[in-house]
Design an enzyme around this catalytic site. Structure first.
Site: not given
Length: 791
Positions: A412, A510, A558, A659, A680-683, A730
């Site tokens: 447009h 990191r 971190r 974590e 820290g959802s992994n740990d 994260c």
């Protein structure tokens, strides 16, 4: 019956000369159907006579005349108010029954002619003054796609009538000198093409006036998103003489507008494996070019066409065609297009984009993000916005130039700017930077819309410039979200590349990457050999790259989180690192920082952070403490930081990685020492479930969506929020599992930090979830939680 007195005519009864009877669009569709050998979806059109019959029978002419008396179209507020009243007056009147019956009968006959009962159709507005050689009303009225049923078609015809009095249509007619009550409207009812891809094409380069090539733009789905500038389409250049493809620019596309099976349209995400694909085959490109040549040869002028490729049979259709008005007029008046001006190389470029409407001007920028602020726009300013819509025309008319974040050469903003003769640059995000976030409001700039460049300041004399390399990328719109979407980043050298992504900052930088890529040596070893400054300088330089690229967006770094086995791999590490049977649960994170054996190394990390913030002046840097087992550790570490000059404050935040289950259970006590948490959802998942995700024997148990993990996360958010602390995450779970993302947003998470390749997806997913939550709250019929998430 004579055409002039008919209320309804089929396409093969119409010709291009019938503009006064059925409007430009309908008459052109008739011309294509009757006299040009190109595929056109069949249909019929209500006539100007039918429009006038409706208005006369209902007394609308007198009502509208009274409403528009004294209207000043340059007064945007008055224009909106008056036009809304006129449209409402039209919608309040019932269409005469005989006209309703005629439309319904024609719709039934259309279905019989094409062999479909209740076919899906497009209902397109066609004004009797549109698509003239020296003026184009295209886009001034409304179109309704993928509709079916006689009653619905009748209703849409009336809505088309009302759209004759949109703000943009009234403004345009006034400026072009057309009487509002003399113009009538036809509604073209045309068989719907189930477009898998669609777009536009021109038989002249609309930016330069070069007529040696055919320009084709195409995107996945229906063509509305190309015209509106919602997506940046592919663009293909085809030699007009040979129909050979000269150039192809394929742009990524992650959303598209499609028809719904039961009617209406919806926006959907383009499948990942299709997002970067070419939208048309080379054969289809050549077929379209052949159609364009036939149409131009028949009409004898440059042409602007819309096309679609039907998903059912991959057949190419021409949906409409109209004379291109700008270059047709300019080239007749001025002959061949003049050679483009060159520009200097020693200028400060702010942004680049697609040169949609040529010209060079200088002036003051006015950034407008919300349409409600259009009234604030002043004559002679340079309009900078995300994208324009038809209702922006009154403001666009006042602009000295226009720059947009999104859109292609036939969106447009491009079309209207060329029509108005206003320099215009579109799709700046596709060239690296969004104009609305890069060009400050109120500054003076020089617009070189011939080459698609915006310079800082007012430049009076152009000089020669080497052609800049053009980068083709997707120009996309990302709706704002209440949930911030941050990005995870390791390599500082990628910061510049990823800075253009629509993230709100870096949620996890990191530090370990700098050690392994740039430093290579153990910090205690460097202290031992008398080179501690190497740690500070190298860390600071890596951090600086990221903070500078992302500024003013926040960056959360971190602190080092190597395990002892990883530290040992650094030069000199053997002397300082223990051999641990389980390094994952050993000497890592906060436990190192206050340990007498490592504290001096941690102080070097703090000094590097301080250097970035104070010497480099990058105050957008914040820090995060990883793997902190208890509150005492957190207190010790934050004290060391404070002793090194890193005390928490208004512009310096300290986050804690959440974590370990103790971080959740004792959040009320950790709150005292930090500003917020990043999960820290992994740990956390491994430690809640006691499950090593890298162990094939038990990895099937590992799942962030486990109720125990979700209860822990919700508890943390509730406890943190009670003390005014923020919570982020994260891990990749939000971008991998949409239901997990929904759980986090419903739980009140403040932000999510994901990898660069999923930033766009997560941003749009979060927006959709938030909108769904608001809608559920509004109607009170949202899905209820089936599990008890309270611990």
């Amino acid at each position: 019956m004579e055409k002039e007195k008919a209320f309804l005519l089929w396409f093969d009864q119409l010709e291009r000369k019938d503009v006064a009877i059925a409007g430009g669009k309908s008459s052109s569709l008739g011309e294509l159907t009757s006299h040009v050998d190109v595929p056109v979806p069949y249909g019929f059109a209500t006539t100007a006579c039918a429009y006038r019959y409706f208005f006369e029978k209902t007394g609308l002419y007198e009502k509208i005349k009274a409403l528009i008396a004294g209207l000043d179209v340059d007064n945007s507020a008055q224009l909106r108010e008056v036009c809304a009243k006129v449209r409402q007056a039209i919608m309040d009147e019932e269409m005469p029954q005989d006209l309703q019956d005629l439309i319904a009968q024609a719709y039934k006959e259309l279905g019989e002619k094409v062999g479909q009962a209740d076919p899906f159709v497009a209902v397109r507005s066609s004004a009797t003054a549109e698509d003239l050689p020296d003026a184009s009303f295209a886009g001034q009225q409304d179109t309704y796609l993928n509709v079916k049923g006689a009653e619905t078609i009748v209703a849409k015809v009336k809505e088309c009538y009302a759209s004759c009095f949109t703000d943009r249509a009234v403004y345009y007619r006034e400026k072009q000198g057309f009487d509002h009550l003399d113009v009538a409207l036809s509604a073209a009812v045309q068989m719907m093409v189930f477009s898998k891809a669609a777009g536009v094409m021109f038989t002249v380069n609309v930016a330069t006036g070069d007529d040696k090539n055919i320009l084709i733009e195409g995107a996945w789905g229906l063509g509305e998103y190309v015209v509106q500038g919602t997506v940046t389409p592919d663009n293909y250049t085809v030699n007009k003489a040979t129909c050979e493809i000269v150039e192809k620019n394929v742009n990524a596309q992650d959303i598209k507008l499609i028809r719904k099976a039961d009617g209406d349209c919806e926006e959907v995400v383009v499948p990942l494996d299709e997002q970067n694909e070419q939208k048309l085959t080379d054969e289809q490109i050549k077929q379209l070019a052949e159609c364009a040549k036939k149409i131009e040869a028949h009409y004898g002028c440059y042409m602007d066409m819309e096309w679609g490729v039907d998903e059912r049979d991959n057949k190419v259709y021409i949906l409409q065609a109209r004379p291109e008005t700008v270059w047709s007029r300019r080239n007749k008046e001025n002959g061949a297009p003049k050679e483009e001006k060159k520009v200097t190389t020693d200028r400060k470029v702010i942004v680049k984009g697609l040169p949609a409407s040529p010209g060079n001007v200088a002036g003051r920028v006015h950034v407008i993000l919300n349409p409600s602020h259009i009234d604030e726009f002043k004559e002679g300013e340079i309009l900078v916005t995300e994208m324009t819509a038809p209702d922006w025309v009154p403001a666009m008319k006042k602009a000295k130039a226009i720059v947009t974040d999104s859109g292609g050469m036939t969106c447009h903003a491009s079309i209207v700017s060329r029509e108005l003769g206003i320099p215009c640059i579109v799709g700046t995000k596709s060239r690296g930077e969004a104009a609305t976030t890069t060009i400050p409001d109120g500054i003076d700039v020089t617009i070189d819309a011939t080459h698609g460049v915006v310079y800082e300041g007012i430049i009076e004399e152009p000089k020669a410039e080497q052609p800049a390399q053009q980068v083709v990328a997707a120009a996309e719109y990302f709706p704002p979200t209440g949930t911030k979407i941050y990005m995870n980043l390791g390599d500082p050298e990628l910061a510049e590349k990823y800075a253009a992504l629509p993230c709100d900052g870096i949620g996890l930088m990191r530090e370990e990457f700098i050690w392994t890529t740039y430093i290579h040596e153990h910090p205690l070893y460097l202290i031992k050999i008398g080179q501690p400054e190497k740690v500070v300088d190298q860390l600071a330089e890596g951090i600086r790259q990221v903070c500078q690229a992302m500024a003013p967006r926040p960056v959360t770094m971190r602190f080092s989180d190597f395990k002892s086995s990883e530290y040992r791999d650094l030069k000199g590490g053997d002397e300082f690192e223990p051999n641990e049977p389980s390094a994952l649960l050993g000497w890592r994170g906060a436990s190192r920082y206050y340990d007498p054996k490592y504290i001096e190394a941690f102080k070097l990390e703090c000094m590097a952070v301080r250097k970035v913030r104070e010497e480099f002046g990058l105050k957008n840097l914040n820090v995060m403490i990883p793997f902190c087992r208890n509150v005492e550790e957190c207190e010790k570490v934050t004290k060391i930081m404070a002793d090194c000059g890193l005390s928490r404050g208004k512009d310096f935040k300290v986050w804690l990685m959440a974590e370990i289950p103790s971080n959740i259970i004792l959040a009320d006590q950790f709150n005292k020492f930090v500003d917020g948490y990043s999960i820290g959802s992994n740990d956390l998942t491994m430690l809640v479930l006691g499950c090593d995700r890298d162990n094939d024997t038990v990895s099937h148990i590992y799942d962030e969506r486990n109720l125990a993990v979700r209860r822990a996360i919700r508890h943390l958010i509730e406890v943190a929020h009670k003390d005014g602390k923020t919570v982020s995450i994260c891990g990749q779970a939000p971008s991998v599992y949409p239901e997990f993302c929904e759980f986090l947003i419903k739980s009140g998470i403040d932000s999510m930090s994901v990898n660069p390749d999923t930033v766009k997806f997560t941003k749009k997913l979060a927006a959709q979830i938030e909108q769904r939550i608001m809608m559920d709250a509004l109607i009170g019929k949202g899905r209820q939680e089936v599990e008890d998430l309270n611990w």
